[in-house]
Motif scaffolding. Structure first.
Motif, PDB file in Angstrom:
ATOM      1  N   THR A   1       4.839  25.677 -30.464  1.00  0.00           N
ATOM      2  CA  THR A   1       5.092  25.829 -29.032  1.00  0.00           C
ATOM      3  C   THR A   1       4.064  26.785 -28.446  1.00  0.00           C
ATOM      4  O   THR A   1       3.635  27.739 -29.100  1.00  0.00           O
ATOM      5  N   THR A   2       3.659  26.507 -27.196  1.00  0.00           N
ATOM      6  CA  THR A   2       2.692  27.364 -26.513  1.00  0.00           C
ATOM      7  C   THR A   2       3.405  28.294 -25.542  1.00  0.00           C
ATOM      8  O   THR A   2       4.537  28.043 -25.129  1.00  0.00           O
TER       9      THR A   2
ATOM     10  N   GLN B   1       2.854  26.419 -19.862  1.00  0.00           N
ATOM     11  CA  GLN B   1       2.700  24.983 -19.632  1.00  0.00           C
ATOM     12  C   GLN B   1       1.443  24.666 -18.831  1.00  0.00           C
ATOM     13  O   GLN B   1       1.068  23.503 -18.698  1.00  0.00           O
TER      14      GLN B   1
ATOM     15  N   SER C   1       0.046  30.701 -29.480  1.00  0.00           N
ATOM     16  CA  SER C   1       0.742  29.604 -30.142  1.00  0.00           C
ATOM     17  C   SER C   1       1.767  30.150 -31.126  1.00  0.00           C
ATOM     18  O   SER C   1       1.479  31.067 -31.903  1.00  0.00           O
TER      19      SER C   1
ATOM     20  N   PRO D   1      -2.261  13.828 -25.416  1.00  0.00           N
ATOM     21  CA  PRO D   1      -1.015  13.213 -25.891  1.00  0.00           C
ATOM     22  C   PRO D   1      -1.169  11.711 -26.073  1.00  0.00           C
ATOM     23  O   PRO D   1      -1.730  11.018 -25.230  1.00  0.00           O
TER      24      PRO D   1
ATOM     25  N   GLU E   1      -9.255  13.297 -31.654  1.00  0.00           N
ATOM     26  CA  GLU E   1      -9.400  14.518 -30.880  1.00  0.00           C
ATOM     27  C   GLU E   1     -10.747  14.617 -30.173  1.00  0.00           C
ATOM     28  O   GLU E   1     -10.946  15.502 -29.347  1.00  0.00           O
TER      29      GLU E   1
ATOM     30  N   GLN F   1      -2.500  18.708 -26.117  1.00  0.00           N
ATOM     31  CA  GLN F   1      -1.625  19.209 -27.161  1.00  0.00           C
ATOM     32  C   GLN F   1      -2.483  19.917 -28.204  1.00  0.00           C
ATOM     33  O   GLN F   1      -3.676  19.657 -28.327  1.00  0.00           O
TER      34      GLN F   1
ATOM     35  N   SER G   1      -2.715  20.659 -32.331  1.00  0.00           N
ATOM     36  CA  SER G   1      -2.220  20.323 -33.662  1.00  0.00           C
ATOM     37  C   SER G   1      -2.953  21.176 -34.678  1.00  0.00           C
ATOM     38  O   SER G   1      -4.040  21.701 -34.400  1.00  0.00           O
TER      39      SER G   1
ATOM     40  N   GLN H   1       2.478  18.921 -34.168  1.00  0.00           N
ATOM     41  CA  GLN H   1       1.961  18.826 -32.805  1.00  0.00           C
ATOM     42  C   GLN H   1       2.741  19.774 -31.903  1.00  0.00           C
ATOM     43  O   GLN H   1       3.944  19.944 -32.049  1.00  0.00           O
ATOM     44  N   SER H   2       2.025  20.362 -30.948  1.00  0.00           N
ATOM     45  CA  SER H   2       2.686  21.256 -29.996  1.00  0.00           C
ATOM     46  C   SER H   2       3.290  20.466 -28.850  1.00  0.00           C
ATOM     47  O   SER H   2       3.134  19.244 -28.750  1.00  0.00           O
ATOM     48  N   ASN H   3       3.951  21.184 -27.967  1.00  0.00           N
ATOM     49  CA  ASN H   3       4.381  20.609 -26.701  1.00  0.00           C
ATOM     50  C   ASN H   3       3.155  20.264 -25.856  1.00  0.00           C
ATOM     51  O   ASN H   3       2.040  20.711 -26.140  1.00  0.00           O
ATOM     52  N   GLU H   4       3.329  19.458 -24.828  1.00  0.00           N
ATOM     53  CA  GLU H   4       2.234  19.129 -23.926  1.00  0.00           C
ATOM     54  C   GLU H   4       2.038  20.263 -22.912  1.00  0.00           C
ATOM     55  O   GLU H   4       2.996  20.896 -22.480  1.00  0.00           O
TER      56      GLU H   4
END
Length: 282
Positions: free
Chosen positions: A37-38, A41, A64, A95, A100, A152, A154, A184-187
């Motif tokens: 999670t970051t 947003q 992060s 996403p 990448e 995102q 990763s 993978q993180s949140n967007e």
């Protein structure tokens, strides 16, 4: 109890046991996949000055949080700076994309590559920097990849802590897990910093998008010379006074204070067209 009743009782116990076992198996329970999670947003990407770079370079910073929700060790490719404080090497992507390279940003790492071991149940927070672009089309200012939009993070995950070749620093063959297994993180969204963000950058705006250069003279080697005029508006969004000079003029002839705007008329800007001579091959 008769044999018939005993048989019926055993069958009933077996069916109840089978029902309970099936119910337990259908309950998947909480996910054991690691979570990234970051801290925000939305991030503002600022221009930075790098010695030797004439094109604009953008950078933003992310805090992060990585949580190993399982009970097994996880192994992440990381960056090990000389001053210590290893951190996972982030990979930025869009996403839904599996490549990448469409992101113009790369993780900033000034150190050697290694493996970070994250124990089961461990939570770690890392300050990560992303910078880009790093590649341009040859001979143009068109860069590869996306600088604004949804992203995102990763982490590159491997199968063990012995996955780095000590002699070459590369990841050993067969060590890397499939990208579908990387956490993978949140967007989150990345935008360019605007002028109402003090301390960010200096912006230059020209009066036109194209100019016509006029031929003025030729030098002794028969190289054509052209010149044109333009008007440039310079806005200082940094927290300091910016000094500009022409070539080797000293002291600086222009001083633009914090959040000030100045318009300059730049005359007789010259460029050269050199006649290349054909040479025979050896």
């Amino acid at each position: 109890m008769s044999n018939t009743n005993v048989l019926f009782f055993r069958r009933a116990v077996f069916l109840i046991f089978l029902f309970l076992l099936t119910s337990c198996m259908s309950d998947t329970g909480p996910s054991m996949e690691p979570q990234i999670t970051t801290d925000q947003q939305l991030y503002s990407s600022i221009t930075i000055n790098i010695l030797g770079h004439l094109r604009p370079i953008y950078e933003f910073e992310v805090i992060s949080r990585y949580e190993n929700t399982g009970d097994k060790q996880r192994f992440l490719i990381g960056c090990f700076p000389a001053e210590g404080g290893a951190f996972p090497a982030p990979i930025l992507n869009l996403p839904g994309s599996e490549d990448e390279i469409i992101s113009a940003y790369k993780g900033v790492c000034k150190g050697e590559t290694g493996v970070i071991t994250v124990e089961g149940g461990e939570v770690r927070e890392d300050v990560l920097k992303a910078r880009g672009p790093g590649k341009w089309e040859f001979g143009t200012n068109q860069h590869f990849g996306i600088l604004e939009g949804m992203f995102q993070i990763s982490y590159w995950e491997v199968s063990s802590e012995d996955c780095i070749d000590e002699h070459h620093g590369d990841i050993k063959e067969g060590c890397s897990l499939s990208r579908s297994e990387w956490p993978q993180s949140n967007e989150f969204e990345v935008i360019f910093a605007e002028s109402d963000f003090p301390g960010e950058n200096v912006r230059i705006q020209t009066d036109k998008s194209s100019y016509i250069a006029q031929s003025v003279e030729k030098d002794q080697k028969d190289n054509s010379r052209y010149e044109f005029d333009l008007t440039a508006t310079i806005q200082n969004n940094t927290s300091e006074t910016v000094y500009l000079r022409r070539c080797n003029d000293r002291p600086p002839i222009y001083a633009i204070s914090y959040l000030a705007t100045r318009t300059l008329n730049l005359n007789n800007l010259r460029m050269h067209r050199v006649h290349l001579k054909k040479r025979s091959a050896f």
